[in-house]
Design a protein around this motif. Structure first.
Motif, PDB file in Angstrom:
ATOM      1  N   GLY A   1       0.718  -1.361   0.108  1.00  0.00           N
ATOM      2  CA  GLY A   1       0.161  -0.197  -0.171  1.00  0.00           C
ATOM      3  C   GLY A   1       0.904   1.202  -0.017  1.00  0.00           C
ATOM      4  N   PHE A   2       0.439   2.152   0.583  1.00  0.00           N
ATOM      5  CA  PHE A   2       0.731   3.607   0.528  1.00  0.00           C
ATOM      6  C   PHE A   2       1.133   4.191   1.882  1.00  0.00           C
ATOM      7  N   ARG A   3       2.266   4.924   1.966  1.00  0.00           N
ATOM      8  CA  ARG A   3       2.425   5.944   3.111  1.00  0.00           C
ATOM      9  C   ARG A   3       1.950   7.350   3.306  1.00  0.00           C
ATOM     10  N   ASP A   4       1.118   7.708   1.993  1.00  0.00           N
ATOM     11  CA  ASP A   4       0.378   9.047   2.121  1.00  0.00           C
ATOM     12  C   ASP A   4      -1.010   8.785   1.635  1.00  0.00           C
ATOM     13  N   LYS A   5      -1.701   9.709   2.136  1.00  0.00           N
ATOM     14  CA  LYS A   5      -3.298   9.706   1.820  1.00  0.00           C
ATOM     15  C   LYS A   5      -3.508   9.831   0.288  1.00  0.00           C
ATOM     16  N   ARG A   6      -2.558  10.522  -0.259  1.00  0.00           N
ATOM     17  CA  ARG A   6      -2.977  10.628  -1.801  1.00  0.00           C
ATOM     18  C   ARG A   6      -2.739   9.399  -2.477  1.00  0.00           C
ATOM     19  N   ARG A   7      -1.984   8.461  -2.095  1.00  0.00           N
ATOM     20  CA  ARG A   7      -1.571   7.229  -2.603  1.00  0.00           C
ATOM     21  C   ARG A   7      -0.710   7.392  -3.615  1.00  0.00           C
ATOM     22  N   THR A   8       0.152   8.157  -3.425  1.00  0.00           N
ATOM     23  CA  THR A   8       1.293   8.593  -4.545  1.00  0.00           C
ATOM     24  C   THR A   8       2.740   8.023  -4.281  1.00  0.00           C
ATOM     25  N   GLN A   9       2.905   7.612  -2.835  1.00  0.00           N
ATOM     26  CA  GLN A   9       4.124   7.294  -2.249  1.00  0.00           C
ATOM     27  C   GLN A   9       3.970   5.675  -1.601  1.00  0.00           C
ATOM     28  N   GLU A  10       4.723   4.718  -2.369  1.00  0.00           N
ATOM     29  CA  GLU A  10       4.436   3.309  -1.806  1.00  0.00           C
ATOM     30  C   GLU A  10       5.109   3.197  -0.468  1.00  0.00           C
ATOM     31  N   TRP A  11       4.724   2.582   0.343  1.00  0.00           N
ATOM     32  CA  TRP A  11       5.318   2.341   1.908  1.00  0.00           C
ATOM     33  C   TRP A  11       6.571   1.193   1.470  1.00  0.00           C
ATOM     34  N   ARG A  12       7.598   1.948   2.001  1.00  0.00           N
ATOM     35  CA  ARG A  12       8.984   1.184   1.707  1.00  0.00           C
ATOM     36  C   ARG A  12       9.501   0.630   3.044  1.00  0.00           C
ATOM     37  N   GLY A  13      10.436  -0.284   2.852  1.00  0.00           N
ATOM     38  CA  GLY A  13      10.795  -1.243   4.036  1.00  0.00           C
ATOM     39  C   GLY A  13      11.115  -0.491   5.131  1.00  0.00           C
ATOM     40  N   ASP A  14      11.930   0.600   5.088  1.00  0.00           N
ATOM     41  CA  ASP A  14      12.404   1.408   6.142  1.00  0.00           C
ATOM     42  C   ASP A  14      11.654   2.520   6.539  1.00  0.00           C
ATOM     43  N   ASP A  15      10.465   2.785   6.096  1.00  0.00           N
ATOM     44  CA  ASP A  15       9.410   3.886   6.510  1.00  0.00           C
ATOM     45  C   ASP A  15       9.010   3.524   7.886  1.00  0.00           C
ATOM     46  N   ILE A  16       8.930   4.534   8.821  1.00  0.00           N
ATOM     47  CA  ILE A  16       8.217   4.402  10.085  1.00  0.00           C
ATOM     48  C   ILE A  16       6.857   4.911  10.316  1.00  0.00           C
TER      49      ILE A  16
ATOM     50  N   PHE B   1      16.066  12.728  11.669  1.00  0.00           N
ATOM     51  CA  PHE B   1      15.437  11.745  10.932  1.00  0.00           C
ATOM     52  C   PHE B   1      14.707  12.245   9.747  1.00  0.00           C
ATOM     53  N   ASN B   2      14.745  11.617   8.701  1.00  0.00           N
ATOM     54  CA  ASN B   2      14.070  12.153   7.498  1.00  0.00           C
ATOM     55  C   ASN B   2      12.668  11.981   7.673  1.00  0.00           C
ATOM     56  N   ARG B   3      11.951  13.231   7.856  1.00  0.00           N
ATOM     57  CA  ARG B   3      10.446  13.199   7.602  1.00  0.00           C
ATOM     58  C   ARG B   3       9.798  12.416   6.594  1.00  0.00           C
ATOM     59  N   ALA B   4      10.553  12.533   5.340  1.00  0.00           N
ATOM     60  CA  ALA B   4      10.014  11.856   4.124  1.00  0.00           C
ATOM     61  C   ALA B   4       9.677  10.165   4.438  1.00  0.00           C
ATOM     62  N   ARG B   5      10.457   9.707   5.397  1.00  0.00           N
ATOM     63  CA  ARG B   5      10.244   8.211   5.585  1.00  0.00           C
ATOM     64  C   ARG B   5       8.983   7.930   6.549  1.00  0.00           C
ATOM     65  N   ILE B   6       8.140   8.929   6.807  1.00  0.00           N
ATOM     66  CA  ILE B   6       7.057   8.762   7.612  1.00  0.00           C
ATOM     67  C   ILE B   6       5.626   8.390   6.948  1.00  0.00           C
ATOM     68  N   ALA B   7       5.185   7.232   7.545  1.00  0.00           N
ATOM     69  CA  ALA B   7       3.889   6.776   6.901  1.00  0.00           C
ATOM     70  C   ALA B   7       2.689   7.628   7.652  1.00  0.00           C
ATOM     71  N   ARG B   8       2.009   8.443   7.016  1.00  0.00           N
ATOM     72  CA  ARG B   8       1.196   9.149   7.813  1.00  0.00           C
ATOM     73  C   ARG B   8      -0.029   8.469   8.049  1.00  0.00           C
ATOM     74  N   ILE B   9      -0.845   8.786   9.248  1.00  0.00           N
ATOM     75  CA  ILE B   9      -2.050   8.004   9.838  1.00  0.00           C
ATOM     76  C   ILE B   9      -3.207   8.621   9.169  1.00  0.00           C
ATOM     77  N   THR B  10      -3.914   7.540   8.635  1.00  0.00           N
ATOM     78  CA  THR B  10      -5.461   7.931   8.464  1.00  0.00           C
ATOM     79  C   THR B  10      -6.077   7.437   9.629  1.00  0.00           C
ATOM     80  N   GLY B  11      -6.817   8.297  10.529  1.00  0.00           N
ATOM     81  CA  GLY B  11      -7.614   7.881  11.680  1.00  0.00           C
ATOM     82  C   GLY B  11      -8.986   7.937  11.469  1.00  0.00           C
ATOM     83  N   PHE B  12      -9.623   7.747  12.775  1.00  0.00           N
ATOM     84  CA  PHE B  12     -11.100   7.836  12.701  1.00  0.00           C
ATOM     85  C   PHE B  12     -11.827   8.793  13.518  1.00  0.00           C
TER      86      PHE B  12
END
Length: 416
Positions: free
Chosen positions: A66-81, A222-233
Protein backbone atom coordinates in the motif's frame (compact mmCIF):
# COMPACT_ATOMS: atom_id res chain seq x y z
CA UNK A 1 7.40 -13.37 -7.67
CA UNK A 2 10.98 -14.61 -8.17
CA UNK A 3 13.11 -16.96 -6.13
CA UNK A 4 16.50 -15.69 -4.98
CA UNK A 5 19.20 -16.94 -2.62
CA UNK A 6 20.35 -14.73 0.22
CA UNK A 7 24.12 -14.33 0.38
CA UNK A 8 25.95 -16.30 3.05
CA UNK A 9 26.84 -19.87 3.94
CA UNK A 10 23.72 -21.93 4.53
CA UNK A 11 21.51 -18.95 3.88
CA UNK A 12 17.86 -19.75 3.28
CA UNK A 13 16.13 -19.34 -0.04
CA UNK A 14 13.66 -16.47 -0.04
CA UNK A 15 10.92 -15.36 -2.35
CA UNK A 16 11.17 -11.77 -3.58
CA UNK A 17 7.66 -10.28 -3.55
CA UNK A 18 6.85 -7.38 -5.86
CA UNK A 19 3.16 -6.70 -6.39
CA UNK A 20 1.09 -3.52 -5.96
CA UNK A 21 -0.12 -4.77 -2.56
CA UNK A 22 2.87 -6.62 -1.14
CA UNK A 23 6.58 -5.97 -1.58
CA UNK A 24 9.58 -7.45 0.17
CA UNK A 25 10.64 -11.02 0.91
CA UNK A 26 9.38 -14.21 2.49
CA UNK A 27 11.35 -17.38 3.18
CA UNK A 28 10.57 -20.44 1.11
CA UNK A 29 7.49 -22.11 2.54
CA UNK A 30 6.03 -18.84 3.78
CA UNK A 31 4.61 -17.61 0.48
CA UNK A 32 1.02 -17.84 1.82
CA UNK A 33 1.92 -15.10 4.32
CA UNK A 34 2.45 -12.66 1.44
CA UNK A 35 -0.99 -13.47 0.06
CA UNK A 36 -2.55 -13.01 3.49
CA UNK A 37 -0.71 -9.74 4.03
CA UNK A 38 -1.88 -8.35 0.67
CA UNK A 39 -5.56 -8.76 1.50
CA UNK A 40 -5.73 -5.56 3.57
CA UNK A 41 -4.12 -3.10 1.09
CA UNK A 42 -5.77 -4.83 -1.87
CA UNK A 43 -9.18 -4.77 -0.23
CA UNK A 44 -8.84 -1.13 0.79
CA UNK A 45 -9.10 -1.82 4.52
CA UNK A 46 -5.54 -0.57 5.00
CA UNK A 47 -4.01 2.43 3.27
CA UNK A 48 -0.66 0.83 3.95
CA UNK A 49 0.92 -1.75 6.21
CA UNK A 50 4.21 -3.46 7.02
CA UNK A 51 5.09 -6.74 8.68
CA UNK A 52 8.37 -8.31 9.76
CA UNK A 53 8.64 -11.69 11.48
CA UNK A 54 11.84 -13.24 12.81
CA UNK A 55 12.21 -16.86 13.95
CA UNK A 56 15.38 -18.18 15.59
CA UNK A 57 17.27 -15.14 14.36
CA UNK A 58 16.15 -15.61 10.74
CA UNK A 59 13.89 -13.06 9.04
CA UNK A 60 11.15 -15.19 7.52
CA UNK A 61 8.79 -12.36 6.53
CA UNK A 62 9.60 -8.76 5.59
CA UNK A 63 6.70 -7.17 3.73
CA UNK A 64 5.32 -3.73 2.98
CA UNK A 65 2.24 -2.85 1.00
CA UNK A 66 0.00 0.00 0.00
CA UNK A 67 0.90 3.63 0.51
CA UNK A 68 2.39 5.88 3.16
CA UNK A 69 0.48 8.98 2.10
CA UNK A 70 -3.23 9.67 1.91
CA UNK A 71 -3.01 10.72 -1.75
CA UNK A 72 -1.70 7.22 -2.58
CA UNK A 73 1.28 8.54 -4.49
CA UNK A 74 4.12 7.11 -2.35
CA UNK A 75 4.50 3.38 -1.80
CA UNK A 76 5.31 2.16 1.70
CA UNK A 77 8.99 1.19 1.73
CA UNK A 78 10.80 -1.22 4.02
CA UNK A 79 12.52 1.40 6.16
CA UNK A 80 9.51 3.72 6.55
CA UNK A 81 8.25 4.38 10.06
CA UNK A 82 4.87 5.33 11.52
CA UNK A 83 3.35 6.44 14.80
CA UNK A 84 2.66 3.16 16.60
CA UNK A 85 0.48 4.36 19.49
CA UNK A 86 0.26 1.78 22.31
CA UNK A 87 2.92 -0.43 20.79
CA UNK A 88 5.03 2.15 22.63
CA UNK A 89 3.99 0.57 25.95
CA UNK A 90 5.85 -2.57 24.96
CA UNK A 91 8.92 -0.47 24.14
CA UNK A 92 8.60 1.11 27.57
CA UNK A 93 8.42 -2.38 29.05
CA UNK A 94 11.60 -3.33 27.18
CA UNK A 95 13.39 -0.24 28.52
CA UNK A 96 12.25 -1.00 32.06
CA UNK A 97 13.53 -4.57 31.74
CA UNK A 98 16.95 -3.28 30.66
CA UNK A 99 16.91 -0.85 33.60
CA UNK A 100 16.18 -3.74 35.98
CA UNK A 101 18.99 -5.79 34.44
CA UNK A 102 21.34 -2.79 34.88
CA UNK A 103 20.42 -2.67 38.59
CA UNK A 104 18.71 0.72 38.49
CA UNK A 105 15.68 -0.67 40.33
CA UNK A 106 13.87 -3.94 40.97
CA UNK A 107 10.36 -4.98 39.98
CA UNK A 108 9.49 -5.74 43.63
CA UNK A 109 10.88 -2.41 44.89
CA UNK A 110 8.42 0.22 46.10
CA UNK A 111 8.00 3.09 43.65
CA UNK A 112 8.10 5.52 46.59
CA UNK A 113 11.59 4.31 47.53
CA UNK A 114 12.71 5.70 44.17
CA UNK A 115 10.22 8.56 43.91
CA UNK A 116 9.17 9.64 47.45
CA UNK A 117 6.41 12.02 46.33
CA UNK A 118 4.60 9.07 44.75
CA UNK A 119 3.56 7.85 48.21
CA UNK A 120 0.72 10.42 48.41
CA UNK A 121 -2.83 9.09 48.92
CA UNK A 122 -1.73 5.71 50.18
CA UNK A 123 0.47 4.73 47.21
CA UNK A 124 3.55 4.10 49.33
CA UNK A 125 3.44 0.31 48.99
CA UNK A 126 2.91 0.22 45.21
CA UNK A 127 5.77 -1.71 43.62
CA UNK A 128 7.50 -1.02 40.34
CA UNK A 129 6.07 -4.27 38.95
CA UNK A 130 2.53 -3.34 39.96
CA UNK A 131 2.84 0.15 38.47
CA UNK A 132 4.23 -1.20 35.19
CA UNK A 133 1.49 -3.86 35.16
CA UNK A 134 -1.14 -1.09 35.21
CA UNK A 135 -2.49 -2.08 38.63
CA UNK A 136 -1.80 1.19 40.47
CA UNK A 137 -5.11 2.92 39.66
CA UNK A 138 -3.48 5.86 37.87
CA UNK A 139 -5.01 5.44 34.41
CA UNK A 140 -6.40 8.99 34.45
CA UNK A 141 -4.84 12.04 36.08
CA UNK A 142 -6.32 15.36 37.18
CA UNK A 143 -4.03 17.35 34.92
CA UNK A 144 -5.15 18.89 31.64
CA UNK A 145 -2.84 17.58 28.98
CA UNK A 146 -2.27 19.44 25.73
CA UNK A 147 0.12 18.95 22.85
CA UNK A 148 1.95 21.99 24.18
CA UNK A 149 2.65 20.59 27.65
CA UNK A 150 3.21 16.89 26.92
CA UNK A 151 6.97 17.40 27.11
CA UNK A 152 6.84 18.89 30.63
CA UNK A 153 7.82 15.71 32.43
CA UNK A 154 8.40 17.48 35.74
CA UNK A 155 4.86 18.87 35.90
CA UNK A 156 3.24 15.64 34.72
CA UNK A 157 5.27 13.49 37.12
CA UNK A 158 4.23 15.78 39.97
CA UNK A 159 0.58 15.40 38.93
CA UNK A 160 0.87 11.61 38.86
CA UNK A 161 2.59 11.56 42.25
CA UNK A 162 -0.19 13.55 43.93
CA UNK A 163 -2.99 11.69 42.12
CA UNK A 164 -5.43 9.68 44.22
CA UNK A 165 -5.72 6.17 42.73
CA UNK A 166 -9.05 5.02 41.28
CA UNK A 167 -8.79 1.57 42.85
CA UNK A 168 -6.69 -0.25 45.42
CA UNK A 169 -3.39 -1.36 43.95
CA UNK A 170 -3.32 -5.05 43.12
CA UNK A 171 -7.10 -5.45 43.09
CA UNK A 172 -7.69 -4.38 39.50
CA UNK A 173 -5.83 -3.33 36.38
CA UNK A 174 -6.72 -0.80 33.72
CA UNK A 175 -5.19 0.70 30.61
CA UNK A 176 -2.80 3.45 31.71
CA UNK A 177 -2.98 4.85 28.18
CA UNK A 178 -0.50 7.68 28.70
CA UNK A 179 0.56 7.56 32.35
CA UNK A 180 2.47 4.28 32.04
CA UNK A 181 5.14 6.02 29.97
CA UNK A 182 5.63 8.89 32.39
CA UNK A 183 5.79 6.56 35.40
CA UNK A 184 8.51 4.49 33.73
CA UNK A 185 10.39 7.58 32.62
CA UNK A 186 10.40 9.03 36.13
CA UNK A 187 11.70 5.78 37.60
CA UNK A 188 14.52 5.64 35.08
CA UNK A 189 15.62 9.23 35.28
CA UNK A 190 15.66 9.23 39.09
CA UNK A 191 18.00 6.23 39.24
CA UNK A 192 20.02 6.51 36.02
CA UNK A 193 23.49 7.99 36.75
CA UNK A 194 23.12 10.11 33.61
CA UNK A 195 19.54 11.17 34.56
CA UNK A 196 18.31 10.08 31.15
CA UNK A 197 14.57 10.03 30.56
CA UNK A 198 12.79 7.11 28.95
CA UNK A 199 13.31 8.24 25.35
CA UNK A 200 17.01 8.82 25.66
CA UNK A 201 17.53 5.64 27.69
CA UNK A 202 15.67 3.58 25.10
CA UNK A 203 17.66 5.11 22.25
CA UNK A 204 21.06 4.61 23.83
CA UNK A 205 20.52 1.25 25.51
CA UNK A 206 18.27 -0.54 22.99
CA UNK A 207 17.64 1.07 19.59
CA UNK A 208 21.13 2.32 18.78
CA UNK A 209 22.99 -0.87 19.78
CA UNK A 210 20.60 -2.87 17.59
CA UNK A 211 20.57 -0.36 14.71
CA UNK A 212 16.77 -0.32 14.89
CA UNK A 213 14.54 2.45 13.53
CA UNK A 214 12.49 2.70 16.72
CA UNK A 215 12.14 5.96 18.63
CA UNK A 216 10.45 7.24 21.76
CA UNK A 217 10.93 10.83 20.69
CA UNK A 218 11.80 11.39 17.04
CA UNK A 219 15.20 13.08 16.58
CA UNK A 220 15.57 16.19 14.47
CA UNK A 221 17.89 14.47 12.00
CA UNK A 222 15.39 11.76 11.02
CA UNK A 223 14.14 12.16 7.44
CA UNK A 224 10.45 13.08 7.73
CA UNK A 225 9.86 11.84 4.18
CA UNK A 226 10.14 8.31 5.60
CA UNK A 227 7.07 8.71 7.83
CA UNK A 228 3.89 6.88 6.82
CA UNK A 229 1.09 9.26 7.71
CA UNK A 230 -1.90 8.08 9.72
CA UNK A 231 -5.48 7.92 8.50
CA UNK A 232 -7.50 7.95 11.70
CA UNK A 233 -11.13 7.74 12.67
CA UNK A 234 -13.58 10.11 14.27
CA UNK A 235 -16.27 9.69 16.88
CA UNK A 236 -19.01 8.74 14.36
CA UNK A 237 -16.81 5.95 12.97
CA UNK A 238 -16.89 4.17 16.33
CA UNK A 239 -20.60 3.65 15.77
CA UNK A 240 -20.93 3.56 11.97
CA UNK A 241 -17.90 1.32 11.42
CA UNK A 242 -18.10 -0.67 14.63
CA UNK A 243 -16.22 -3.98 14.57
CA UNK A 244 -14.80 -5.75 17.63
CA UNK A 245 -14.56 -2.90 20.14
CA UNK A 246 -16.89 -3.63 23.10
CA UNK A 247 -20.02 -1.52 22.85
CA UNK A 248 -19.71 -0.64 26.54
CA UNK A 249 -16.29 0.90 25.88
CA UNK A 250 -17.53 2.72 22.78
CA UNK A 251 -20.24 4.38 24.85
CA UNK A 252 -18.04 5.11 27.87
CA UNK A 253 -15.42 6.79 25.69
CA UNK A 254 -18.07 9.35 24.76
CA UNK A 255 -19.56 9.92 28.22
CA UNK A 256 -17.84 12.62 30.30
CA UNK A 257 -17.12 11.52 33.83
CA UNK A 258 -16.42 7.87 33.05
CA UNK A 259 -12.94 6.53 33.67
CA UNK A 260 -12.63 5.55 30.00
CA UNK A 261 -13.50 9.10 28.91
CA UNK A 262 -11.04 10.68 31.35
CA UNK A 263 -8.26 8.26 30.40
CA UNK A 264 -8.62 8.16 26.62
CA UNK A 265 -9.68 11.76 25.90
CA UNK A 266 -6.88 13.55 27.71
CA UNK A 267 -5.21 15.25 25.80
CA UNK A 268 -7.44 15.03 22.68
CA UNK A 269 -11.06 15.59 23.65
CA UNK A 270 -13.16 13.45 21.28
CA UNK A 271 -10.89 14.25 18.32
CA UNK A 272 -9.65 10.74 17.65
CA UNK A 273 -6.14 9.26 17.77
CA UNK A 274 -5.29 10.37 14.24
CA UNK A 275 -4.81 13.90 15.57
CA UNK A 276 -1.68 12.76 17.40
CA UNK A 277 0.12 12.16 14.10
CA UNK A 278 1.90 15.50 14.08
CA UNK A 279 5.41 16.87 14.46
CA UNK A 280 4.83 18.04 18.02
CA UNK A 281 3.78 14.61 19.24
CA UNK A 282 6.48 12.79 17.28
CA UNK A 283 9.15 14.80 19.11
CA UNK A 284 7.76 14.48 22.64
CA UNK A 285 8.69 10.85 23.26
CA UNK A 286 5.49 9.95 25.12
CA UNK A 287 6.11 6.46 26.51
CA UNK A 288 2.50 5.30 26.43
CA UNK A 289 1.50 6.17 22.88
CA UNK A 290 4.17 8.27 21.14
CA UNK A 291 6.61 5.76 19.68
CA UNK A 292 7.69 5.96 16.04
CA UNK A 293 8.91 2.75 14.44
CA UNK A 294 9.27 0.60 11.36
CA UNK A 295 8.07 -2.98 11.41
CA UNK A 296 11.68 -4.03 10.83
CA UNK A 297 12.81 -2.03 13.82
CA UNK A 298 10.12 -3.41 16.11
CA UNK A 299 10.94 -6.97 15.07
CA UNK A 300 14.64 -6.27 15.67
CA UNK A 301 14.18 -5.04 19.25
CA UNK A 302 11.75 -7.81 20.11
CA UNK A 303 14.05 -10.24 18.33
CA UNK A 304 16.83 -9.42 20.79
CA UNK A 305 14.47 -10.43 23.61
CA UNK A 306 13.19 -13.48 21.75
CA UNK A 307 16.79 -14.69 21.56
CA UNK A 308 17.32 -14.37 25.31
CA UNK A 309 18.37 -10.73 25.67
CA UNK A 310 22.13 -11.31 25.82
CA UNK A 311 22.83 -8.67 23.16
CA UNK A 312 21.31 -6.05 25.46
CA UNK A 313 22.74 -7.40 28.70
CA UNK A 314 19.48 -8.89 29.94
CA UNK A 315 19.93 -11.42 32.73
CA UNK A 316 18.28 -14.85 32.75
CA UNK A 317 16.37 -13.79 35.87
CA UNK A 318 14.82 -10.78 34.12
CA UNK A 319 13.95 -12.85 31.05
CA UNK A 320 12.35 -15.51 33.25
CA UNK A 321 10.31 -12.83 35.01
CA UNK A 322 8.98 -11.45 31.71
CA UNK A 323 8.18 -14.94 30.44
CA UNK A 324 6.33 -15.89 33.63
CA UNK A 325 4.38 -12.64 33.90
CA UNK A 326 3.32 -10.48 36.81
CA UNK A 327 0.78 -11.72 39.31
CA UNK A 328 -2.72 -11.01 37.89
CA UNK A 329 -5.02 -8.63 39.80
CA UNK A 330 -6.89 -10.16 42.72
CA UNK A 331 -10.28 -9.35 41.17
CA UNK A 332 -9.46 -10.88 37.80
CA UNK A 333 -8.28 -9.68 34.39
CA UNK A 334 -11.16 -7.37 33.45
CA UNK A 335 -9.67 -4.04 32.44
CA UNK A 336 -11.15 -1.26 34.59
CA UNK A 337 -10.87 1.20 31.66
CA UNK A 338 -11.54 -0.88 28.56
CA UNK A 339 -14.14 -3.20 30.08
CA UNK A 340 -12.63 -6.39 28.59
CA UNK A 341 -10.22 -8.99 29.91
CA UNK A 342 -6.51 -8.24 29.35
CA UNK A 343 -3.41 -9.56 31.07
CA UNK A 344 -1.03 -6.65 31.76
CA UNK A 345 2.50 -7.48 32.86
CA UNK A 346 5.58 -5.27 33.33
CA UNK A 347 4.62 -2.87 30.53
CA UNK A 348 3.34 -5.57 28.17
CA UNK A 349 0.28 -7.68 27.47
CA UNK A 350 0.60 -11.43 27.95
CA UNK A 351 -1.34 -14.26 26.28
CA UNK A 352 -4.22 -15.70 28.29
CA UNK A 353 -7.24 -17.91 27.65
CA UNK A 354 -9.24 -15.30 25.71
CA UNK A 355 -6.34 -13.95 23.66
CA UNK A 356 -3.64 -16.44 22.71
CA UNK A 357 -1.73 -14.18 20.36
CA UNK A 358 1.34 -16.47 20.33
CA UNK A 359 1.98 -20.19 20.50
CA UNK A 360 3.35 -20.10 24.06
CA UNK A 361 2.48 -18.24 27.24
CA UNK A 362 6.07 -16.98 27.49
CA UNK A 363 5.25 -14.26 24.93
CA UNK A 364 4.98 -10.58 25.80
CA UNK A 365 4.22 -7.53 23.67
CA UNK A 366 1.55 -4.94 23.02
CA UNK A 367 -1.29 -4.11 20.68
CA UNK A 368 -2.35 -0.62 19.67
CA UNK A 369 -5.42 1.34 18.74
CA UNK A 370 -6.01 0.78 15.05
CA UNK A 371 -4.90 -2.84 14.95
CA UNK A 372 -1.10 -2.98 15.18
CA UNK A 373 0.66 -5.71 17.19
CA UNK A 374 4.26 -6.50 18.17
CA UNK A 375 5.64 -9.13 20.52
CA UNK A 376 8.46 -11.50 21.44
CA UNK A 377 8.04 -15.17 22.30
CA UNK A 378 11.31 -16.33 23.89
CA UNK A 379 10.21 -19.96 24.20
CA UNK A 380 9.30 -20.13 20.50
CA UNK A 381 12.05 -17.64 19.56
CA UNK A 382 9.63 -15.57 17.47
CA UNK A 383 9.61 -11.78 17.10
CA UNK A 384 6.58 -10.35 15.31
CA UNK A 385 5.54 -6.86 14.17
CA UNK A 386 2.57 -5.77 12.05
CA UNK A 387 1.77 -2.07 11.74
CA UNK A 388 -0.62 0.01 9.66
CA UNK A 389 -1.28 3.68 8.96
CA UNK A 390 -5.05 3.22 8.61
CA UNK A 391 -6.58 2.86 12.04
CA UNK A 392 -9.31 0.28 12.45
CA UNK A 393 -12.08 0.60 15.04
CA UNK A 394 -11.66 -2.77 16.77
CA UNK A 395 -9.62 -3.97 19.72
CA UNK A 396 -6.98 -6.72 19.50
CA UNK A 397 -7.08 -9.43 16.83
CA UNK A 398 -7.72 -6.90 14.09
CA UNK A 399 -8.72 -9.14 11.14
CA UNK A 400 -6.19 -7.45 8.83
CA UNK A 401 -3.39 -8.40 11.21
CA UNK A 402 -4.72 -11.70 12.53
CA UNK A 403 -4.89 -13.35 9.10
CA UNK A 404 -1.17 -12.66 8.66
CA UNK A 405 -0.27 -14.01 12.09
CA UNK A 406 -2.44 -17.12 11.72
CA UNK A 407 -1.00 -17.84 8.27
CA UNK A 408 2.55 -17.42 9.54
CA UNK A 409 2.02 -19.89 12.37
CA UNK A 410 0.35 -22.36 10.00
CA UNK A 411 3.42 -22.18 7.75
CA UNK A 412 5.73 -22.49 10.74
CA UNK A 413 3.91 -25.64 11.88
CA UNK A 414 4.54 -27.19 8.47
CA UNK A 415 8.19 -26.16 8.25
CA UNK A 416 10.61 -29.13 8.23
Amino acid sequence: MSQTAVAGLGAPVVQAIDTPWARGTVAAGFEPVAAAFATAPRGGTALGAACTIIHRGETLVDLQGGFRDKRRTQEWRGDDIALVYSLTKGLTGLAAAVAVARGLFAYDEAVADIWPEFAAHGKGAVTVGEALSEQAGLAAIDFRLTLANLNDEDAIAAAIARQKPKWSCGDLAGNHAYTLGWIASELIRRRDPQERNLGRFFAEEIAEPLGADVFIGLPDHFNRARIARITGFGLPDLFLKHTTMPWALTLKMCLPGTLAFRTLNNPLLLRGPGQLDCETFWRVGQGGAGGMASARGLAAVYGAFAEGGERLGLTPAVMATLAKGHRPPRAGLKDRVLGADLYYSYGFEKPFAEWEFARTRSAFGSFAVGGSLAFADPEDRVAYAWITNQLGTGKWDDPREKIVRDTFYACLENRP
